[in-house]
Design an enzyme around this catalytic site. Structure first.
Site, PDB file in Angstrom:
ATOM      1  N   HIS A 472     -57.304  70.193 -77.906  1.00 24.92           N
ATOM      2  CA  HIS A 472     -58.075  71.083 -77.027  1.00 24.92           C
ATOM      3  C   HIS A 472     -59.040  70.282 -76.153  1.00 24.92           C
ATOM      4  O   HIS A 472     -59.055  70.429 -74.926  1.00 24.92           O
ATOM      5  CB  HIS A 472     -58.845  72.092 -77.875  1.00 24.92           C
ATOM      6  CG  HIS A 472     -59.737  73.003 -77.088  1.00 24.92           C
ATOM      7  ND1 HIS A 472     -59.374  74.288 -76.741  1.00 24.92           N
ATOM      8  CD2 HIS A 472     -60.973  72.826 -76.563  1.00 24.92           C
ATOM      9  CE1 HIS A 472     -60.344  74.847 -76.037  1.00 24.92           C
ATOM     10  NE2 HIS A 472     -61.338  73.979 -75.922  1.00 24.92           N
ATOM     11  N   GLU A 473     -59.841  69.439 -76.794  1.00 27.61           N
ATOM     12  CA  GLU A 473     -60.824  68.681 -76.030  1.00 27.61           C
ATOM     13  C   GLU A 473     -60.167  67.659 -75.116  1.00 27.61           C
ATOM     14  O   GLU A 473     -60.683  67.366 -74.031  1.00 27.61           O
ATOM     15  CB  GLU A 473     -61.824  68.003 -76.969  1.00 27.61           C
ATOM     16  CG  GLU A 473     -62.668  68.963 -77.792  1.00 27.61           C
ATOM     17  CD  GLU A 473     -63.431  69.991 -76.959  1.00 27.61           C
ATOM     18  OE1 GLU A 473     -63.708  69.714 -75.772  1.00 27.61           O
ATOM     19  OE2 GLU A 473     -63.740  71.072 -77.489  1.00 27.61           O
ATOM     20  N   HIS A 476     -59.365  69.316 -71.913  1.00 25.56           N
ATOM     21  CA  HIS A 476     -60.532  69.250 -71.017  1.00 25.56           C
ATOM     22  C   HIS A 476     -60.647  67.854 -70.402  1.00 25.56           C
ATOM     23  O   HIS A 476     -60.944  67.700 -69.209  1.00 25.56           O
ATOM     24  CB  HIS A 476     -61.814  69.536 -71.802  1.00 25.56           C
ATOM     25  CG  HIS A 476     -62.069  70.975 -72.101  1.00 25.56           C
ATOM     26  ND1 HIS A 476     -62.040  71.961 -71.134  1.00 25.56           N
ATOM     27  CD2 HIS A 476     -62.411  71.595 -73.262  1.00 25.56           C
ATOM     28  CE1 HIS A 476     -62.345  73.124 -71.697  1.00 25.56           C
ATOM     29  NE2 HIS A 476     -62.561  72.932 -72.977  1.00 25.56           N
ATOM     30  N   HIS A 479     -58.431  67.342 -67.595  1.00 28.78           N
ATOM     31  CA  HIS A 479     -58.897  68.104 -66.437  1.00 28.78           C
ATOM     32  C   HIS A 479     -59.896  67.267 -65.630  1.00 28.78           C
ATOM     33  O   HIS A 479     -59.927  67.335 -64.390  1.00 28.78           O
ATOM     34  CB  HIS A 479     -59.547  69.400 -66.925  1.00 28.78           C
ATOM     35  CG  HIS A 479     -59.599  70.490 -65.906  1.00 28.78           C
ATOM     36  ND1 HIS A 479     -60.175  71.709 -66.161  1.00 28.78           N
ATOM     37  CD2 HIS A 479     -59.170  70.566 -64.617  1.00 28.78           C
ATOM     38  CE1 HIS A 479     -60.089  72.474 -65.096  1.00 28.78           C
ATOM     39  NE2 HIS A 479     -59.489  71.806 -64.138  1.00 28.78           N
TER      40      HIS A 479
END
Length: 685
Positions: A472-473, A476, A479
């Protein structure tokens, strides 16, 4: 911008001759920060004053570009300081943070409430159609104008004075809230004897022993880190210890004394209402959601209520199964919150023949990092090379150079282990964001986790949920790393709050794929890959206990919305309000919110997720529907879909409306039903 001099005694005003221009952490002393803030703030004030007093007519270059370029030294300083304040917050760092919070808020107010600056921005905004701007420039102008307005630029002088006071006080309260939670988490410990840890798996005993060693003690020590609490609640047969630990865990921020957050929350809610009212909104939620995909509190509640009803039904079914299991083992008492994980694990073993202790050796931290990197390589063509010559702020931090087509595109830092100076949770941040305004600037991105640190020489083992958090991180992180925009304002994760979780939650899906697990889920002792039969069991069990997980999350989002939908918070008792709201919602017995109000740092340590915790679920509609696009092709690494995902989401920052970005990737609007199917709350059509 002040010229950086190699002879300057303060490292923040010297050129950084380091790989990628990362901060030379070893050269920065605690006494450098305060004078650096004073100089950087003064420098930025001078830059802004030059823009405001420019005798030339406003132009995009001399106003918008100039605002974007200004504050470089301050940005560089804040990028270092606030990352350290979150991940290695000594008492000295926290003292500086408390002092700087109101000063930085005051500085921001001086810019956003300056009538001369706003007049220049407004003049450009009024004739924006005549300026021949690119689409990215138009978006920057629109956002700049809205930011001024939402900060109070249209208020009369009395309103501006009050807005300044409110925002400065909120900055102090947010810092206080976060530091109070960190204090409770770092000071509470429970010493355990050999008898207390009897029957625990080796990986957990090792983590408890390491926690004791880190504190200069023998034996075993339990802390309030989630990566230690949740495994203990899952596997410990000692109900008395589970109860003690659970009650301390959910009381963070509510333990009395000078770290109690009850009054902090009450004042924060009251001031947020006042801020919204000053800007013409009836509630803080209405103000906050005006700039999101959801747009209105009603739209948020529609989604949350739809999920809440189904989640409660599923949770009731799960609780009945837990009670039956408990009774079969001689426990004839109601299922309490400290029992849920313990008996859920037993039911999971019974239904799916999955044992957490059997599963965990397959999820080695190093291999999961490799899996996350390999997935990025297959989707977006990026590669990762570990660097040991790059300065770091803590010995545990690892650094990787990220490249694409043979060219460096940024640095990635991984800070994976819990420590007493690190706030809880997991997050992505940027020491420096990507931009191309005056020259190409490559991003320096960090992922921070709180995994239990193993004993020396032992591999760090994760739960499947831990591994999912890592993915999940890293979503990010990508991104931020893949961002390719001109303006800093639009870079990377600077998107609508209920869109920012889409790239990260989407990335989680690849972890659970056989294509990934078969290569990277390698047993720590035997070196063998996870058997196909075990992979099948893991995938079959992915929606197990989903009622519990959904209720935990959704109750937190609903309470967040309830606080911020108040029109009057006079005399608010946050703890009583939370309890009353949960009773009104019909919170299932034996369960608590994932984040209770006194330690709900997402919502009360700053404005980030205030009236916005729902964002994870809003984005989950997108990620569930978005990943199904890959599944529909029969190839979860489909090159064309990966290209569109990269072009319109991961590299695009905030250069276009998020719904438009999603449709350019997916080819249509998202289907909300995909969320319910993903969570197993309804069956696929």
């Amino acid at each position: 911008m002040t010229q950086l001099l190699a002879t300057d005694p303060n490292p923040f005003f010297r050129p950084w001759a380091t790989p990628f221009g990362i901060a030379p952490f070893g050269e920065i002393a605690i006494d450098d920060y305060r004078p650096a803030f004073e100089r950087a703030l003064a420098e930025h004030r001078a830059e802004v004053e030059a823009i405001a007093t420019n005798p030339q007519a406003p132009s995009f270059a001399n106003t918008i570009d100039a605002l974007e370029v200004g504050g470089h030294t301050l940005d560089r300083l804040c990028g270092v300081f606030f990352n350290i304040a979150g991940s290695d917050a000594t008492d000295a760092i926290q003292a500086i943070q408390r002092d700087m919070a109101p000063l930085l808020a005051k500085h921001g107010n001086a810019i956003s409430l300056d009538p001369r600056l706003f007049a220049r921005v407004k003049a450009l905004h009024d004739k924006r159609a005549e300026l021949g701007l690119s689409s990215e420039q138009m978006r920057v102008l629109e956002k700049t104008y809205k930011n001024f307005v939402r900060s109070g630029a249209l208020l009369d002088e009395a309103g501006k004075v009050r807005m300044r006071a409110v925002s400065e006080r909120l900055a102090v309260l947010g810092t206080t809230f976060a530091q109070n939670v960190l204090k409770d988490e770092s000071t509470w410990t429970l010493t355990l004897s050999e008898a207390d840890v009897k029957g625990l798996p080796d990986y957990l005993k090792s983590a408890l022993a390491q926690a004791a060693k880190d504190r200069g003690k023998d034996g075993y020590v339990m802390t309030l880190g989630r990566s230690m609490v949740e495994p203990f609640l899952t596997v410990s047969p000692r109900r008395d210890l589970r109860e003690t630990i659970f009650k301390a865990w959910v009381k963070r921020g509510e333990m009395g004394g000078d770290s109690d957050n009850t009054a902090v929350v009450a004042e924060t809610v009251k001031l947020r209402i006042e801020r919204a009212n000053l800007l013409g909104y009836p509630t803080f939620a209405a103000f906050k959601l005006d700039e999101t995909m959801a747009k209105t509190p009603g739209a948020v509640r529609d989604l949350l209520d739809r999920v809440w009803v189904r989640a409660k039904v599923r949770a009731a079914e799960e609780r009945a199964a837990l009670a039956e299991m408990a009774l079969s083992e001689g426990m004839n008492e109601p299922i309490e919150p400290w029992d849920w994980r313990f008996y859920a694990e037993k039911v999971r073993q019974q239904r799916h023949a999955i044992d957490e202790a059997e599963m965990k050796p397959y999820f080695q931290l190093d291999r999961m990092i490799e899996a996350a990197f390999d997935t990025a390589t297959r989707l977006f063509g990026v590669t990762f090379r570990e660097r040991t010559d790059v300065p770091v702020y803590h010995p545990d931090v690892r650094v990787f150079e990220v490249a694409r087509a043979g060219q460096p595109i940024g640095l990635f830092l991984g800070d994976y282990f819990a420590r007493g100076t690190k706030r809880s949770g997991a997050w992505m941040s940027a020491f420096r964001s990507q931009e191309n305004l005056t020259a190409p600037v490559l991003p320096i991105i960090v992922n921070v986790m709180n995994f239990a640190k193993p004993a020396a020489g032992e591999p760090a083992l994760l739960s499947f949920d831990d591994a999912r958090t890592l993915f999940h991180e890293f979503g990010h992180g990508l991104h931020g790393l893949l961002s390719n925009v001109t303006y800093p304002m639009l870079s990377g994760t600077a998107v609508a709050r209920d869109f920012v979780e889409f790239p990260s939650q989407l990335y989680e899906h690849w972890l659970a794929r056989p294509e990934v697990l078969s290569r990277f889920a390698i047993h720590a002792k035997t070196g063998e890959a996870m058997p196909v039969s075990l992979i099948d069991k893991l995938i079959a069990a992915r929606n197990f206990n989903q009622g519990f997980g959904t209720v935990e999350y959704t109750s937190s989002a609903l309470v967040d919305m309830a606080f911020h939908s108040l029109e009057d918070a006079e005399g608010l008792d946050p703890i009583a309000f939370e309890a009353a709201e949960l009773k009104r919602l019909g919170m299932p017995e034996g369960m608590v919110m994932r984040h209770r109000t006194p330690h709900f740092t997402h919502v009360f340590s700053g404005d980030g997720y205030s009236a916005g915790y729902y964002s994870y679920m809003w984005s989950e509609v997108l990620d569930a529907d978005g990943f199904s696009a890959f599944e529909e092709t029969g190839d979860v690494f489909n090159p064309e879909l990966a290209r569109r995902l990269g072009e319109f989401v991961y590299t695009a920052g905030n250069t276009r409306d998020p719904l438009e970005a999603y449709k350019l990737f997916r080819g249509r609007e998202p289907d909300p039903e995909a969320l319910l199917v993903k969570r197993g709350l309804v069956k696929a059509a």
